[in-house]
Design an enzyme around this catalytic site. Sequence first.
Site, PDB file in Angstrom:
ATOM      1  N   GLY A  55       0.853  -1.186   0.000  1.00 29.25           N
ATOM      2  CA  GLY A  55       0.000   0.000   0.000  1.00 29.25           C
ATOM      3  C   GLY A  55       0.884   1.229   0.000  1.00 29.25           C
ATOM      4  O   GLY A  55       2.055   1.141   0.367  1.00 29.25           O
ATOM      5  N   CYS A  82       5.485  -5.885   1.739  1.00 29.01           N
ATOM      6  CA  CYS A  82       5.786  -4.445   1.706  1.00 29.01           C
ATOM      7  C   CYS A  82       5.060  -3.696   2.826  1.00 29.01           C
ATOM      8  O   CYS A  82       5.370  -3.879   3.992  1.00 29.01           O
ATOM      9  CB  CYS A  82       5.471  -3.882   0.317  1.00 29.01           C
ATOM     10  N   TYR A  83       4.039  -2.892   2.495  1.00 27.45           N
ATOM     11  CA  TYR A  83       3.295  -2.207   3.551  1.00 27.45           C
ATOM     12  C   TYR A  83       2.757  -3.224   4.555  1.00 27.45           C
ATOM     13  O   TYR A  83       2.771  -3.000   5.770  1.00 27.45           O
ATOM     14  CB  TYR A  83       2.137  -1.409   2.946  1.00 27.45           C
ATOM     15  N   HIS A 169       8.520  -7.466  -3.113  1.00 33.10           N
ATOM     16  CA  HIS A 169       7.291  -7.920  -3.781  1.00 33.10           C
ATOM     17  C   HIS A 169       7.512  -9.259  -4.492  1.00 33.10           C
ATOM     18  O   HIS A 169       7.928  -9.282  -5.654  1.00 33.10           O
ATOM     19  CB  HIS A 169       6.842  -6.868  -4.811  1.00 33.10           C
ATOM     20  N   GLU A 171       5.373 -11.119  -5.767  1.00 31.09           N
ATOM     21  CA  GLU A 171       4.386 -11.323  -6.843  1.00 31.09           C
ATOM     22  C   GLU A 171       4.844 -10.735  -8.179  1.00 31.09           C
ATOM     23  O   GLU A 171       4.262 -11.031  -9.223  1.00 31.09           O
ATOM     24  CB  GLU A 171       3.030 -10.700  -6.439  1.00 31.09           C
ATOM     25  N   GLY A 224     -19.460 -11.715 -28.546  1.00 30.25           N
ATOM     26  CA  GLY A 224     -18.358 -12.196 -29.375  1.00 30.25           C
ATOM     27  C   GLY A 224     -17.032 -12.010 -28.656  1.00 30.25           C
ATOM     28  O   GLY A 224     -15.995 -12.437 -29.135  1.00 30.25           O
ATOM     29  N   GLY A 225     -17.064 -11.366 -27.488  1.00 33.13           N
ATOM     30  CA  GLY A 225     -15.859 -11.219 -26.670  1.00 33.13           C
ATOM     31  C   GLY A 225     -15.593 -12.498 -25.890  1.00 33.13           C
ATOM     32  O   GLY A 225     -16.410 -13.412 -25.879  1.00 33.13           O
ATOM     33  N   ASP A 227     -15.320 -13.147 -22.592  1.00 35.42           N
ATOM     34  CA  ASP A 227     -16.060 -13.476 -21.372  1.00 35.42           C
ATOM     35  C   ASP A 227     -17.452 -14.023 -21.662  1.00 35.42           C
ATOM     36  O   ASP A 227     -17.833 -15.071 -21.147  1.00 35.42           O
ATOM     37  CB  ASP A 227     -16.173 -12.237 -20.466  1.00 35.42           C
ATOM     38  N   LYS A 367      -9.077 -13.065 -15.992  1.00 39.14           N
ATOM     39  CA  LYS A 367      -9.136 -13.225 -17.453  1.00 39.14           C
ATOM     40  C   LYS A 367      -8.344 -14.447 -17.950  1.00 39.14           C
ATOM     41  O   LYS A 367      -8.813 -15.194 -18.809  1.00 39.14           O
ATOM     42  CB  LYS A 367      -8.568 -11.952 -18.096  1.00 39.14           C
TER      43      LYS A 367
END
Length: 511
Positions: A55, A82-83, A169, A171, A224-225, A227, A367
Amino acid sequence: MSHEKILVLDFGGQYNQLIARRVRDHHVYAEIKSFETPIEEIRAANYKGIIFTGGPNSVYDMSSPHYQKEILELGVPVLGICYGCQLISWMLGGKVESCEKSEYGKIEITLSGESRLFKDVPEKSVVWMSHTDYISIPPEGFTVTSSSADCPCASMENAERGIYAVQFHPEVTHSEYGKVILKNFLYEVCGCKGDWVMDNFIENTVEKLREQIGDKKVVLGLSGGVDSSVAAGLISRAVGSQLTCVFVDQGLMRKDEGDFVEETFTRLFDMKFVRVNCQKQFIEKLKGITDPEKKRNTIGTEFYKVFWDKIREEADGGFFAQGTIYPDRIESGKGDAATIKTHHNQVKMPEDITFDGVIEPLGDLFKDEVRRVGEKLGIPKELVWRQPFPGPGLGVRIIGEITEEKIKVLQEADAVFRDEIRKSGIEDQLSQFFAVLPDVQTVGVMGDHRTYDHLIAIRAITTDDFMTADWARIPYDVLARVSNRITNEVEHVNRVVYDITSKPPGTVEWE
Ligand code: XMP
C-alpha cells in the site's frame, strides 16, 4: 465442493490483483477483500492463509489503512508484503521508520538462517523493492531472515505463530524467486494441497448450474468477446438448448466477425442462437454525429435498446446470464475512477424485465483463467485469445461521421493488416492491433491519374494492462507489405500511416 482459500487483504497496493493471480497459478484459490472486512467474516471463511498486500501509506500515519491485531491470533498463517510487512511489525510493537533514501528496483538480498518461506531459494537473489519506510527493529519473537545493503530487515518471521513478512514484492516477476517464495507460503506454511484446477472448475460449475437452473430457461447477451463466449459455453454444457444467446450485430464489427461468431456457436454448442442484424438502424441513428462522446452514447444507447427489446421477446421467466469476471466485482481493487472515455460495459436491466435471478458463472475468475476454461471447452483460439475490441466497435475507429462506405473501407483495410500480422508470426507479441479511418483525404497518384482518397492509419501496441502502452516496433518489411496491400487491394485508399504514439499521451483508440 468447497475449495481451499487464501485471503488477500487489500491495503491499497497496486499489485493486489497480481498477488491473487500468482496464488491461483499455484492452484490455490485466492480472493481479494478490503482491509475494512470485519474480522468475524474472515474467521468464518476458514482461510488457509492470509496475505496482507502492499500500500502507498506509512503505518505510523493513523489515517492509513490498519487492521485489528486479533487477525494475527486467528491461528491462520499470515504473509505480509511491503506495507503489509511493516504493518505486522507495527501491530506487534516493532519499529518502523522512514528510510534515508527509498529503495526502489531490483535489489539483491542475502538470506540469514533457515526458513520454510525460503526453501529452494539461494543465499543471494534479486527481488523487487519499492519502499520508503523500513523495519528498524522487528517485533519481539521475530527473526530477521534476509537483508539487503540498505535494508537491514528485508524479511522476518515468527515461524511458531505462522507469521511471515517480506519487505519486497514476490508477486512481481522481477523478483527472481518470487514464485518459489509464494509457493512455499502456500504449501510449506499453510499446508495447501492445490485443488484449484480448471477441470474441476468446469465440472463443479456445470453441476451447480444444472442444479440452479433446473428446467428453466436462460438468456445471455453474447458480444463475441471472450467473457460472454466462455460463459455461453459453460451454460450450454450445463443445460443445452434451455440457453438462448442473443447476439446484436450493429454492423460495426470487424470484417466477417458476425458470421464467424454465429457459425462457431451454432456449430460447437447446443443452444438457441438469435442474431439481430441492425447496421442500417445504427447508421441512421448516427447520421450527422461527429462528436466522439455523442457517438459512443448513441451507439451504447441504441445497442441496449435493441438488446433489451430482443430479450423481452425471448425471455420466458428463468434466468439472465452475463459474463462478469472477478476483476469487475472487486470493489477495493478499483483504481482512479476518472472518466477519460465513457465505456459501456455495465449491463443495467430495465425495470419492466424480471428474472428469477442473474447467473454469472465466471464471477470468480481472472481473465487468464477464463481463457483456460474457454480452451478446455473447445472454443477456437480466435475467440479465446481475441484481442480487446471496444463495445462501440469500429464506431470509435472512424473519425467523424459514420457511413456504410467508410465502415466497408475500414473493415477491408483492417482485415489486410490482421492477415499480414498473422502471417508474419508476430501476433503473439502484440497486445492489440487495428486500422483506423481518420476521415482525411489526401492526394495521390495511380498510373497517370491523380487520386484524392482516404488515408488509413494503422495502430499496434504492446502493454501489460492497457493503462499505459507503447507503440509496437513492427519490422519495416511487415509495414511495407501492409501498406502495399492496403493501397492495392482496398478501394478508395491511397495512403497508409503508422501511429507511433505511446499511451500516454495518446490513448489506444483514436476516439
Ligand atoms: P483507450 O483508448 O482508453 O483504450 O486507451 C484502452 C483499452 O480499452 C478499449 N476500449 C474500450 N473497450 N468499450 C470497451 O469495451 C469502449 O468504449 C472502449 N474504448 C476503448 C481499447 O480497445 C483498449 O483495449
